[in-house]
Design a protein around this motif. Structure first.
Motif, mmCIF file in Angstrom:
data_model
loop_
_atom_site.group_PDB
_atom_site.id
_atom_site.type_symbol
_atom_site.label_atom_id
_atom_site.label_comp_id
_atom_site.label_asym_id
_atom_site.label_seq_id
_atom_site.Cartn_x
_atom_site.Cartn_y
_atom_site.Cartn_z
ATOM 1 N N THR A 103 5.813 9.922 -23.869
ATOM 2 C CA THR A 103 7.330 10.287 -24.973
ATOM 3 C C THR A 103 8.047 8.595 -24.681
ATOM 4 O O THR A 103 8.064 8.727 -25.421
ATOM 5 C CB THR A 103 7.987 10.954 -24.169
ATOM 6 N N LEU A 104 7.317 8.345 -23.489
ATOM 7 C CA LEU A 104 8.117 6.398 -24.003
ATOM 8 C C LEU A 104 6.808 5.321 -24.702
ATOM 9 O O LEU A 104 7.037 4.569 -25.378
ATOM 10 C CB LEU A 104 7.106 5.602 -22.325
ATOM 11 N N ALA A 105 5.868 5.504 -24.554
ATOM 12 C CA ALA A 105 4.988 4.844 -25.489
ATOM 13 C C ALA A 105 4.585 5.206 -26.902
ATOM 14 O O ALA A 105 4.752 4.308 -28.106
ATOM 15 C CB ALA A 105 2.830 5.152 -24.560
ATOM 16 N N ALA A 106 4.767 6.242 -27.358
ATOM 17 C CA ALA A 106 4.328 7.276 -28.607
ATOM 18 C C ALA A 106 5.865 7.267 -29.166
ATOM 19 O O ALA A 106 6.215 7.839 -30.759
ATOM 20 C CB ALA A 106 3.924 8.058 -28.994
ATOM 21 N N VAL A 107 7.201 6.966 -28.363
ATOM 22 C CA VAL A 107 8.586 7.426 -29.206
ATOM 23 C C VAL A 107 9.494 6.577 -28.768
ATOM 24 O O VAL A 107 9.588 5.891 -30.125
ATOM 25 C CB VAL A 107 8.990 9.098 -28.848
ATOM 26 N N LEU A 108 9.485 6.291 -27.830
ATOM 27 C CA LEU A 108 10.996 5.335 -27.470
ATOM 28 C C LEU A 108 10.191 4.142 -27.169
ATOM 29 O O LEU A 108 11.063 3.175 -28.409
ATOM 30 C CB LEU A 108 11.650 5.089 -25.891
ATOM 31 N N VAL A 109 8.799 3.293 -27.541
ATOM 32 C CA VAL A 109 8.550 2.175 -27.663
ATOM 33 C C VAL A 109 8.216 1.799 -29.497
ATOM 34 O O VAL A 109 8.719 0.929 -29.932
ATOM 35 C CB VAL A 109 7.231 1.599 -26.936
ATOM 36 N N PRO A 110 7.864 2.415 -29.989
ATOM 37 C CA PRO A 110 7.579 1.851 -31.716
ATOM 38 C C PRO A 110 9.720 2.535 -32.365
ATOM 39 O O PRO A 110 9.174 1.782 -32.963
ATOM 40 C CB PRO A 110 7.068 3.626 -32.324
ATOM 41 N N LEU A 111 10.402 2.892 -31.446
ATOM 42 C CA LEU A 111 11.657 3.181 -32.138
ATOM 43 C C LEU A 111 12.243 2.123 -32.525
ATOM 44 O O LEU A 111 12.391 0.931 -32.703
ATOM 45 C CB LEU A 111 12.117 3.904 -31.634
ATOM 46 N N GLY B 175 1.364 -0.792 -0.305
ATOM 47 C CA GLY B 175 -0.248 0.080 -0.084
ATOM 48 C C GLY B 175 0.389 1.293 -0.365
ATOM 49 O O GLY B 175 0.183 1.751 0.491
ATOM 50 N N ALA B 176 2.139 1.088 -0.562
ATOM 51 C CA ALA B 176 2.927 2.169 -0.152
ATOM 52 C C ALA B 176 2.959 3.378 -1.310
ATOM 53 O O ALA B 176 2.512 2.383 -2.456
ATOM 54 C CB ALA B 176 4.336 2.291 0.197
ATOM 55 N N PRO B 177 2.965 4.746 -1.719
ATOM 56 C CA PRO B 177 2.639 5.231 -2.619
ATOM 57 C C PRO B 177 3.578 5.151 -4.141
ATOM 58 O O PRO B 177 5.197 4.958 -3.153
ATOM 59 C CB PRO B 177 3.001 7.022 -2.713
ATOM 60 N N LEU B 178 3.507 4.931 -5.142
ATOM 61 C CA LEU B 178 4.614 4.794 -5.883
ATOM 62 C C LEU B 178 5.542 6.298 -5.259
ATOM 63 O O LEU B 178 5.797 6.974 -5.673
ATOM 64 C CB LEU B 178 4.243 5.227 -7.025
ATOM 65 N N GLN B 179 6.872 5.091 -5.511
ATOM 66 C CA GLN B 179 8.000 6.588 -5.906
ATOM 67 C C GLN B 179 9.431 6.005 -6.942
ATOM 68 O O GLN B 179 9.993 5.085 -7.118
ATOM 69 C CB GLN B 179 9.618 6.222 -4.375
ATOM 70 N N PRO B 180 8.796 6.190 -7.895
ATOM 71 C CA PRO B 180 9.744 6.000 -9.202
ATOM 72 C C PRO B 180 11.408 6.213 -9.379
ATOM 73 O O PRO B 180 11.688 7.304 -8.159
ATOM 74 C CB PRO B 180 9.371 7.076 -10.174
ATOM 75 N N VAL B 181 12.075 5.559 -9.521
ATOM 76 C CA VAL B 181 13.366 5.817 -10.125
ATOM 77 C C VAL B 181 13.864 7.242 -10.217
ATOM 78 O O VAL B 181 14.574 8.145 -9.863
ATOM 79 C CB VAL B 181 14.111 4.349 -10.831
ATOM 80 N N ILE B 182 13.112 7.546 -11.358
ATOM 81 C CA ILE B 182 13.732 8.464 -11.726
ATOM 82 C C ILE B 182 11.707 9.882 -11.878
ATOM 83 O O ILE B 182 11.217 9.207 -12.160
ATOM 84 C CB ILE B 182 13.653 9.192 -13.441
ATOM 85 N N PRO B 183 11.883 11.311 -10.979
ATOM 86 C CA PRO B 183 11.021 11.451 -10.979
ATOM 87 C C PRO B 183 10.212 11.811 -12.581
ATOM 88 O O PRO B 183 10.760 12.075 -13.432
ATOM 89 C CB PRO B 183 11.742 13.399 -10.312
ATOM 90 N N PRO B 184 9.418 12.351 -12.913
ATOM 91 C CA PRO B 184 8.534 12.121 -13.994
ATOM 92 C C PRO B 184 9.139 13.299 -14.796
ATOM 93 O O PRO B 184 8.822 13.072 -16.107
ATOM 94 C CB PRO B 184 7.048 12.646 -13.870
ATOM 95 N N LEU B 185 9.099 14.895 -14.289
ATOM 96 C CA LEU B 185 9.658 15.572 -15.109
ATOM 97 C C LEU B 185 11.068 16.040 -15.601
ATOM 98 O O LEU B 185 11.307 16.012 -16.860
ATOM 99 C CB LEU B 185 9.521 16.927 -14.484
ATOM 100 N N ALA B 186 11.509 15.025 -15.252
ATOM 101 C CA ALA B 186 13.418 14.746 -15.251
ATOM 102 C C ALA B 186 13.187 13.288 -16.161
ATOM 103 O O ALA B 186 13.728 13.269 -17.477
ATOM 104 C CB ALA B 186 13.930 13.784 -13.911
ATOM 105 N N ILE C 6 2.009 11.773 -17.218
ATOM 106 C CA ILE C 6 1.382 11.120 -18.903
ATOM 107 C C ILE C 6 1.604 12.117 -19.969
ATOM 108 O O ILE C 6 2.417 10.805 -20.849
ATOM 109 C CB ILE C 6 -0.529 11.801 -18.584
ATOM 110 N N ALA C 7 2.169 12.805 -19.234
ATOM 111 C CA ALA C 7 3.556 13.319 -21.155
ATOM 112 C C ALA C 7 4.898 12.239 -20.773
ATOM 113 O O ALA C 7 5.654 12.081 -21.470
ATOM 114 C CB ALA C 7 4.630 15.203 -19.986
ATOM 115 N N THR C 8 5.460 12.331 -20.155
ATOM 116 C CA THR C 8 6.696 11.292 -19.891
ATOM 117 C C THR C 8 6.446 9.649 -20.665
ATOM 118 O O THR C 8 6.570 9.118 -21.222
ATOM 119 C CB THR C 8 6.978 10.793 -18.315
#
Length: 327
Positions: A180-188, A78-89, A175-177
């Motif tokens: 960029t992952l789903a529509a830019v990096l993953v297709p490549l 139940g702990a909140p998500l702590q991403p390895v890289i902050p979303p803006l970064a 959402i913005a991060t």
């Protein structure tokens, strides 16, 4: 009487036979050398298969870091998500990684440049494909959305669960991060791996149709989800035929970006449509049968559009122009 000399005995003929043959590129009195035989072109240097697979595995790890949780075990309690890289970064990380990917596989020179150009189909796409690509994308979108109602009739929908990606979307700039992952990096990454490296290897051993079908099935199975397998195979067949018929990876990359962006946008715009709603729609004849008709007609439209791309390629401009020569 003395008989006149025969043609074989004339001084002029005798001299012409005895003198060595000269050409504009030989000195007088020197015999012309025979034209050298053309030697076969040397085989292009290519890496071992395990090197390519290892490189793509490394890129897979790098591209997933932007949404990877730093506390996956704590989230189960139940702990909140702590991403390895902050979303803006992570947003700028994804854009920089995409630019590095394009430089590494497309722009970079070296002794493997010709191998990469041929294996990954780094050519400018023909006009015929680019003109029809919006219509192909529209047919794919209709088929995907219709499949959400048709497929649950035959394959159970996986239960919705709170995964890290869903929690990541709730964060600022999340959402913005993810876009960029789903529509830019993953297709490549996926197009270069499946329609580039894998399908090219299979085309050297089997007929093009067999290579396209096998690559599409492997692409669908690689996502480890039975519910999404049919539509992923359909997408793989579409992208594989585009790559083979146009000899360019870029129509498939663009189509893949539209495909992933459409799935992400649909899920974000309609969060209330879960597996229970889709299952109810699949069991409602007034919704199921129109959706089945839309799915069938969109697949027929895809076949017609892809065949038109193959026919128009003959009359289109030559496809030998690569990105390197166009730059």
């Amino acid at each position: 009487m003395t008989e006149p000399p025969t043609p074989q005995e004339t001084p002029q003929m005798t001299q012409s036979v005895m003198e060595p043959t000269t050409t504009p590129f030989t000195e007088p009195g020197m015999a012309a050398e025979p034209a050298p035989e053309h030697e076969p072109a040397p085989a292009l240097p290519r890496p071992e298969w395990w090197q390519t697979v290892g490189a793509f595995l490394l890129w897979t790890v790098l591209h997933s870091m932007s949404v990877f949780p730093a506390n996956p075990l704590a989230m189960r309690n139940g702990a909140p998500l702590q991403p390895v890289i902050p979303p803006l970064a992570g947003l700028f990380y994804n854009l920089a990684l995409a630019a590095l990917f394009v430089w590494w596989f497309v722009v970079r020179g070296g002794r493997l440049a010709s191998y990469r150009r041929e294996t990954f189909r780094l050519r400018v796409p023909p006009r015929a494909a680019m003109v029809r690509l919006p219509m192909i994308a529209a047919a794919v979108v209709v088929a995907v959305y219709a499949s959400l109602v048709v497929v649950p009739r035959f394959i159970p929908i996986p239960h919705d669960r709170d995964d890290p990606l869903t929690a990541f979307l709730q964060l600022p700039f999340g959402i913005a991060t993810v876009v960029t992952l789903a529509a830019v990096l993953v297709p490549l990454l996926e197009e270069f791996l499946f329609r580039g490296w894998l399908q090219s290897r299979l085309e050297r051993r089997f007929a093009p149709g067999t290579a396209i079908i096998a690559t599409a099935v492997i692409f669908g199975l690689a996502h480890f989800q039975l519910f999404g397998l049919p539509v992923r195979v359909i997408f793989g067949l579409t992208a594989g035929y585009l790559a083979w018929s146009t000899r360019s990876i870029w129509p498939g990359v663009i189509l893949h970006a539209i495909y992933n962006g459409m799935l992400l946008g649909g899920g974000t715009a309609a969060p209330g449509i879960d597996e229970h709603v889709l299952q109810r729609w699949a069991n409602t004849p007034s919704i199921f049968w129109p959706s089945a008709a839309a799915f069938f007609l969109s697949c027929l439209a895809l076949v017609a559009l892809l065949r038109s791309v193959g026919r128009a390629r003959v009359a289109d401009e030559p496809l030998h122009t690569s990105l390197a020569s166009a730059a």
